[in-house]
Design a protein around this motif. Structure first.
Motif, PDB file in Angstrom:
ATOM      1  N   ILE A   1       9.690   3.382   4.429  1.00 39.48           N
ATOM      2  CA  ILE A   1       8.526   2.546   4.117  1.00 39.48           C
ATOM      3  C   ILE A   1       7.928   1.973   5.398  1.00 39.48           C
ATOM      4  O   ILE A   1       6.700   1.920   5.563  1.00 39.48           O
ATOM      5  CB  ILE A   1       8.916   1.431   3.132  1.00 39.48           C
ATOM      6  CG1 ILE A   1       9.252   2.034   1.760  1.00 39.48           C
ATOM      7  CG2 ILE A   1       7.801   0.399   3.004  1.00 39.48           C
ATOM      8  CD1 ILE A   1       9.803   1.042   0.761  1.00 39.48           C
TER       9      ILE A   1
ATOM     10  N   THR B   1      -1.069   3.788   6.452  1.00 45.65           N
ATOM     11  CA  THR B   1      -1.791   3.772   5.176  1.00 45.65           C
ATOM     12  C   THR B   1      -3.299   3.865   5.348  1.00 45.65           C
ATOM     13  O   THR B   1      -4.006   4.407   4.496  1.00 45.65           O
ATOM     14  CB  THR B   1      -1.446   2.511   4.366  1.00 45.65           C
ATOM     15  OG1 THR B   1      -1.726   1.349   5.172  1.00 45.65           O
ATOM     16  CG2 THR B   1       0.032   2.498   3.971  1.00 45.65           C
TER      17      THR B   1
ATOM     18  N   ARG C   1       4.058   2.524   6.382  1.00 49.33           N
ATOM     19  CA  ARG C   1       3.118   1.410   6.239  1.00 49.33           C
ATOM     20  C   ARG C   1       2.017   1.372   7.312  1.00 49.33           C
ATOM     21  O   ARG C   1       0.842   1.162   6.979  1.00 49.33           O
ATOM     22  CB  ARG C   1       3.886   0.081   6.220  1.00 49.33           C
ATOM     23  CG  ARG C   1       3.063  -1.049   5.615  1.00 49.33           C
ATOM     24  CD  ARG C   1       3.816  -2.372   5.598  1.00 49.33           C
ATOM     25  NE  ARG C   1       5.091  -2.321   4.921  1.00 49.33           N
ATOM     26  CZ  ARG C   1       5.242  -2.328   3.596  1.00 49.33           C
ATOM     27  NH1 ARG C   1       4.173  -2.350   2.810  1.00 49.33           N
ATOM     28  NH2 ARG C   1       6.446  -2.308   3.064  1.00 49.33           N
TER      29      ARG C   1
ATOM     30  N   ASP D   1       0.812  -1.219   0.000  1.00 53.90           N
ATOM     31  CA  ASP D   1       0.000   0.000   0.000  1.00 53.90           C
ATOM     32  C   ASP D   1       0.845   1.269   0.000  1.00 53.90           C
ATOM     33  O   ASP D   1       0.295   2.372   0.045  1.00 53.90           O
ATOM     34  CB  ASP D   1      -0.918   0.020   1.228  1.00 53.90           C
ATOM     35  CG  ASP D   1      -2.011  -1.042   1.159  1.00 53.90           C
ATOM     36  OD1 ASP D   1      -2.394  -1.422   0.037  1.00 53.90           O
ATOM     37  OD2 ASP D   1      -2.478  -1.490   2.225  1.00 53.90           O
ATOM     38  N   VAL D   2       2.160   1.124  -0.037  1.00 50.55           N
ATOM     39  CA  VAL D   2       3.052   2.285  -0.025  1.00 50.55           C
ATOM     40  C   VAL D   2       3.565   2.567  -1.432  1.00 50.55           C
ATOM     41  O   VAL D   2       4.240   1.733  -2.040  1.00 50.55           O
ATOM     42  CB  VAL D   2       4.241   2.071   0.930  1.00 50.55           C
ATOM     43  CG1 VAL D   2       5.168   3.288   0.899  1.00 50.55           C
ATOM     44  CG2 VAL D   2       3.752   1.806   2.349  1.00 50.55           C
TER      45      VAL D   2
END
Length: 225
Positions: A186, A193, A190, A9-10
């Motif tokens: 990241i 998100t 994460r 989702d990143v």
């Protein structure tokens, strides 16, 4: 030129592998990638990274010298990009693995969080040394994104902050070894998100309303004489 990848989702936006200076083509490419990210549905976050010695070395001075009649509209397009970045309706993290100077440093500040390489690379606002005053919108943005005493020092002295210095000064949120900067960013993005939403965009728009108003106002560009 800016490219876009995805890790779950990143979204990972890469500024490139050179000095990654800002010129009209670079601004257009970044905006195009942001269009893709904002159009995506579901949980999401954005990490902005770069390869090599520089994260972004600021304005493309060679382009500006070659196109003096276009400097004003170009700089205004950068200010509008900054306003867009700081109010994005999704979490954002700058993975600053190299130097971030001038407008490049301001671009890093438009992200919700920043992580820098611990051993090499500087964050620097050198405008006082190149005789170009900050616009009111940029000033308000910097004031909003770091402690006021730190903003005063950074803006009035042109100090170069290494990773640990920037962390201590409250400019960034974390440091990491070179090979772990992107992974750290990241990992920071994460868990956030699920926060991506119109509400998040509204919160940030109101939080930075003064800076955004200044950025989009079309304030005249000042250049050294």
């Amino acid at each position: 030129m800016a490219g876009l990848d995805r890790d779950g989702d990143v979204f990972v936006l890469s500024l490139g592998d050179g000095e990654n200076r800002l010129n009209p083509a670079a601004v257009a490419a970044i905006n195009a990638r942001l269009d893709e990210v904002t159009a995506a549905t579901g949980p999401k976050a954005l990490v902005t990274t770069a390869e090599g010695k520089f994260w972004s070395n600021g304005f493309d001075l060679a382009w500006m010298t070659a196109n003096p009649g276009e400097i004003g509209p170009f700089i205004q397009s950068v200010r509008v990009l900054f306003a867009r970045m700081v109010t994005l309706a999704l979490p954002t993290v700058a993975a600053v693995g190299g130097h971030a100077f001038g407008a490049g440093a301001v671009l890093a500040l438009t992200h919700d969080q920043q992580v820098m390489r611990v051993d090499r690379g500087y964050f620097c606002l050198p405008e006082v040394d190149v005789d170009i005053p900050f616009s009111l919108g940029i000033t308000e943005l910097i004031r909003a994104r770091m402690p006021v005493r730190t903003a005063h020092e950074a803006m009035t002295t042109g100090r170069r902050y290494g990773g640990d210095d920037a962390l201590t000064a409250g400019i960034i949120d974390g440091v990491a070894d070179q090979e772990k900067v992107l992974a750290t960013a990241i990992a920071m993005a994460r868990p956030l998100t699920g926060k991506a939403s119109r509400t998040l965009g509204t919160i940030k728009s109101r939080l930075y309303a003064t800076a955004v108003a200044g950025l989009v106002s079309g304030e005249a560009v000042e250049v050294p004489v």
